[in-house]
Write a protein that holds these residues in place. Structure first.
Motif, PDB file in Angstrom:
ATOM      1  N   LEU A  31     -42.556   8.635  -0.960  1.00  9.08           N
ATOM      2  CA  LEU A  31     -43.194   7.945   0.161  1.00  9.08           C
ATOM      3  C   LEU A  31     -42.879   6.463   0.051  1.00  9.08           C
ATOM      4  O   LEU A  31     -43.201   5.821  -0.946  1.00  9.08           O
ATOM      5  N   ALA A  32     -42.220   5.919   1.074  1.00  7.33           N
ATOM      6  CA  ALA A  32     -41.980   4.466   1.093  1.00  7.33           C
ATOM      7  C   ALA A  32     -42.922   3.884   2.136  1.00  7.33           C
ATOM      8  O   ALA A  32     -44.129   3.858   1.946  1.00  7.33           O
ATOM      9  N   GLY A  33     -42.422   3.497   3.306  1.00  8.57           N
ATOM     10  CA  GLY A  33     -43.313   2.997   4.353  1.00  8.57           C
ATOM     11  C   GLY A  33     -44.112   4.112   5.004  1.00  8.57           C
ATOM     12  O   GLY A  33     -45.159   3.886   5.606  1.00  8.57           O
ATOM     13  N   GLY A  34     -43.568   5.322   4.927  1.00  5.63           N
ATOM     14  CA  GLY A  34     -44.296   6.490   5.430  1.00  5.63           C
ATOM     15  C   GLY A  34     -44.189   6.717   6.924  1.00  5.63           C
ATOM     16  O   GLY A  34     -44.819   7.623   7.454  1.00  5.63           O
ATOM     17  N   HIS A  35     -43.379   5.897   7.618  1.00  6.61           N
ATOM     18  CA  HIS A  35     -43.396   6.011   9.075  1.00  6.61           C
ATOM     19  C   HIS A  35     -42.462   7.075   9.631  1.00  6.61           C
ATOM     20  O   HIS A  35     -42.451   7.321  10.834  1.00  6.61           O
ATOM     21  N   LEU A  38     -45.021  10.499   7.149  1.00  6.58           N
ATOM     22  CA  LEU A  38     -46.430  10.812   7.444  1.00  6.58           C
ATOM     23  C   LEU A  38     -46.603  11.469   8.823  1.00  6.58           C
ATOM     24  O   LEU A  38     -47.388  12.426   8.935  1.00  6.58           O
ATOM     25  N   ASP A  53     -45.510   7.694  -4.265  1.00  4.78           N
ATOM     26  CA  ASP A  53     -45.475   6.444  -3.496  1.00  4.78           C
ATOM     27  C   ASP A  53     -44.631   5.411  -4.249  1.00  4.78           C
ATOM     28  O   ASP A  53     -45.006   4.957  -5.325  1.00  4.78           O
ATOM     29  N   SER A  55     -43.685   2.606  -2.622  1.00  4.77           N
ATOM     30  CA  SER A  55     -43.723   1.379  -1.824  1.00  4.77           C
ATOM     31  C   SER A  55     -44.097   0.147  -2.649  1.00  4.77           C
ATOM     32  O   SER A  55     -43.850  -0.980  -2.244  1.00  4.77           O
ATOM     33  N   ARG A  77     -38.389  -3.896   4.045  1.00  3.43           N
ATOM     34  CA  ARG A  77     -38.988  -3.429   5.300  1.00  3.43           C
ATOM     35  C   ARG A  77     -38.152  -3.875   6.509  1.00  3.43           C
ATOM     36  O   ARG A  77     -37.489  -4.904   6.466  1.00  3.43           O
ATOM     37  N   VAL A 106     -44.713  -0.710  13.168  1.00  4.64           N
ATOM     38  CA  VAL A 106     -43.825   0.186  12.413  1.00  4.64           C
ATOM     39  C   VAL A 106     -42.926  -0.642  11.491  1.00  4.64           C
ATOM     40  O   VAL A 106     -42.713  -0.297  10.328  1.00  4.64           O
ATOM     41  N   ARG A 107     -42.436  -1.769  12.000  1.00  3.38           N
ATOM     42  CA  ARG A 107     -41.503  -2.589  11.205  1.00  3.38           C
ATOM     43  C   ARG A 107     -42.207  -3.293  10.047  1.00  3.38           C
ATOM     44  O   ARG A 107     -41.566  -3.706   9.096  1.00  3.38           O
ATOM     45  N   HIS A 108     -43.529  -3.435  10.147  1.00  2.00           N
ATOM     46  CA  HIS A 108     -44.278  -4.003   9.014  1.00  2.00           C
ATOM     47  C   HIS A 108     -44.416  -3.009   7.865  1.00  2.00           C
ATOM     48  O   HIS A 108     -44.817  -3.378   6.758  1.00  2.00           O
ATOM     49  N   ARG A 109     -44.158  -1.739   8.120  1.00  5.18           N
ATOM     50  CA  ARG A 109     -44.313  -0.711   7.078  1.00  5.18           C
ATOM     51  C   ARG A 109     -42.990  -0.038   6.728  1.00  5.18           C
ATOM     52  O   ARG A 109     -42.697   0.202   5.563  1.00  5.18           O
TER      53      ARG A 109
ATOM     54  N   GLU B  54     -50.929  -8.473   8.242  1.00  7.60           N
ATOM     55  CA  GLU B  54     -49.907  -8.025   9.198  1.00  7.60           C
ATOM     56  C   GLU B  54     -50.378  -6.774   9.939  1.00  7.60           C
ATOM     57  O   GLU B  54     -51.007  -5.889   9.339  1.00  7.60           O
ATOM     58  N   SER B  55     -50.006  -6.669  11.226  1.00 12.54           N
ATOM     59  CA  SER B  55     -50.436  -5.522  12.020  1.00 12.54           C
ATOM     60  C   SER B  55     -49.778  -4.241  11.519  1.00 12.54           C
ATOM     61  O   SER B  55     -48.585  -4.216  11.218  1.00 12.54           O
ATOM     62  N   THR B  60     -51.247   5.936  10.450  1.00 18.41           N
ATOM     63  CA  THR B  60     -50.000   6.326   9.792  1.00 18.41           C
ATOM     64  C   THR B  60     -49.869   5.624   8.445  1.00 18.41           C
ATOM     65  O   THR B  60     -48.758   5.374   7.963  1.00 18.41           O
ATOM     66  N   GLN B  65     -52.705   3.961   0.179  1.00 15.65           N
ATOM     67  CA  GLN B  65     -51.695   2.900   0.252  1.00 15.65           C
ATOM     68  C   GLN B  65     -52.323   1.527   0.477  1.00 15.65           C
ATOM     69  O   GLN B  65     -51.647   0.515   0.334  1.00 15.65           O
TER      70      GLN B  65
END
Lengths: 272, 155
Positions: A31-35, A38, A53, A55, A77, A106-109, B54-55, B60, B65
């Motif tokens: 699991l990295a950002g999970g987007h 998940l 994880d 991350s 990221r 999404v880009r923050h994760r 950060e948003s 998800t 985490q």
């Protein structure tokens, strides 16, 4: 929607992640950002028994100029790829495309490595690394190997990364051609591409035109032979087998591939 | 597993199932129901909160985490008596209709201004691409964010 039950493990280093992978085998997923993962787990399309994880593995988030290549850590990221000054100057195609993955949240994760190992032919960055002739550094128990992007995406959601391995770095060989462009056609801003095109120099890569991201080989050959952008773009859909769905039929996607490739080639020529 | 998350400045520690999503930790464990669940598929942005400023979409992200990190929800931004500049701007410019998307819109907008304190209208529209208003009230939302940018909404 709630994922099926799993055991959550946290890896503090890539070595620890590999140990945990060796211990849990194919029951485990990283699991990295999970987007990517998940949402699949919430839909119960993925049901791993163990999540590892990674991350928090801080030493896999970086952008470095290594002389003959730009190296990007797999856990960088999308937001950081998008806003990195070195990438903006040296590999603008990657920085730009990272700013079009999903949406700001999404880009923050989400991470570049996570997006690549997911192997989704509809996602943006696989085609970008193909167009950049990048190579992917994969770490396993027996050491490290480097796989060219052209051999990395093996099938639908399948990559060269084995279940007991970890993608650690993306290497973009220098010099990167000055002429680049990225075209992404979506229904809504945050959607996956119906079709997308990444161009860097004479390399043209397609998003969502088959089971894997792919190079538009016929277009590239035509360009190399001196064809105009418009003529070369007419061949962009040659040999493709895009999804034929209610959202967009295959003939429509092939039409889009030709149109977007022409636009991308013209924009790239203007930048070069 | 046992997690410790700083939520709106207060340290919270709870035993949660490994699969607990952050939004469920906030709503069901902590009772902070200002954060809504909309689509539950990372699309609509109703569940947007700030993770370390950060948003992110809390439907998800696993609660695990967020362990050791800091979360800000709409409850932590301001109060009815003392609203955050972004909340004030949404009120003054009527940046809401039914209100369901509003907490997520406000949190995404705060994050947007932190990254880009003087956005153009186009920047605001692109910056809010991850938040859907099903009433389609976007015009006044954009006006509110632009007004907040003038009024210190990046705080």
């Amino acid at each position: 929607m709630i994922p099926s039950a799993f055991a959550y493990k946290r890896a503090g280093s890539s070595a620890q992640a590999l140990e945990l992978l060796a211990e849990h085998g194919e029951d485990a997923k990283l699991l990295a950002g999970g987007h990517s993962l998940l949402p699949l787990m919430k839909m119960r399309l993925a049901v791993p028994e163990v999540l590892i994880d990674v991350s928090g593995v801080a030493d896999l988030s970086y952008v470095r100029d290594e002389g003959d290549a730009i190296a990007v850590g797999a856990l960088t990221r999308h937001h950081d790829v998008n806003t990195d000054g070195l990438l903006g100057a040296e590999v603008p195609l990657l920085a730009h495309a990272a700013g079009h993955v999903g949406d700001p949240q999404v880009r923050h994760r989400g991470t570049i490595g996570g997006s690549l190992v997911h192997g989704d032919p509809a996602s943006d960055l696989p085609a970008v690394v193909l167009a950049l002739n990048a190579s992917l550094v994969i770490q396993g128990a027996s050491g490290t190997r480097e796989v060219p992007a052209s051999e990395f995406f093996t099938d639908f959601f399948e990559t060269a990364v084995e279940p007991d391995e970890l993608l650690t770095e993306i290497r973009i060989p220098k010099p990167v051609a000055r002429g680049w462009d990225f075209q992404k056609f979506t229904r809504r801003a945050i959607d996956w591409a119906v079709v997308g095109v990444a161009v860097c120099g004479g390399n043209v890569a397609l998003i969502n035109m088959g089971a894997t991201p792919m190079r538009a080989t016929a277009t590239e050959q035509a360009l190399a032979g001196g064809a105009s952008a418009a003529d070369a773009a007419e061949k962009a859909a040659d040999g493709t087998s895009p999804p034929d769905e209610s959202v967009a039929g295959a003939p429509y996607r092939q039409h889009l591939a030709r149109v977007l490739t022409r636009r991308a080639l013209e924009n790239a020529a203007a930048r070069a | 597993m046992r997690i410790t998350v700083t939520v709106n400045g207060d340290e919270t520690t709870h035993e949660v199932e490994d699969r607990t999503l952050l939004v469920h930790y906030l709503r069901d464990v902590l009772g902070l129901t200002g954060t809504n669940v909309g689509c539950d598929t990372t699309s609509c942005g109703a569940c947007t909160v700030l993770l370390d400023g950060e948003s992110i979409k809390s439907c998800t992200v696993l609660a695990a985490q967020a362990d050791g990190r800091s979360v800000t929800t709409i409850e932590g931004l301001g109060s009815a008596e003392e609203m955050h500049p972004m909340q004030k701007a949404f009120q003054q410019h009527h940046g809401l209709q039914c209100g369901f998307c509003t907490p997520g819109m406000v949190m995404a907008s705060v994050s947007l201004l932190r990254e880009n304190p003087k956005p153009s209208e186009e920047d605001v529209r692109a910056g809010l691409e991850g938040n859907i208003c099903r009433c389609t009230g976007y015009h006044n939302i954009v006006k509110a964010v632009l007004a907040a940018a003038e009024d210190g909404g990046a705080k």
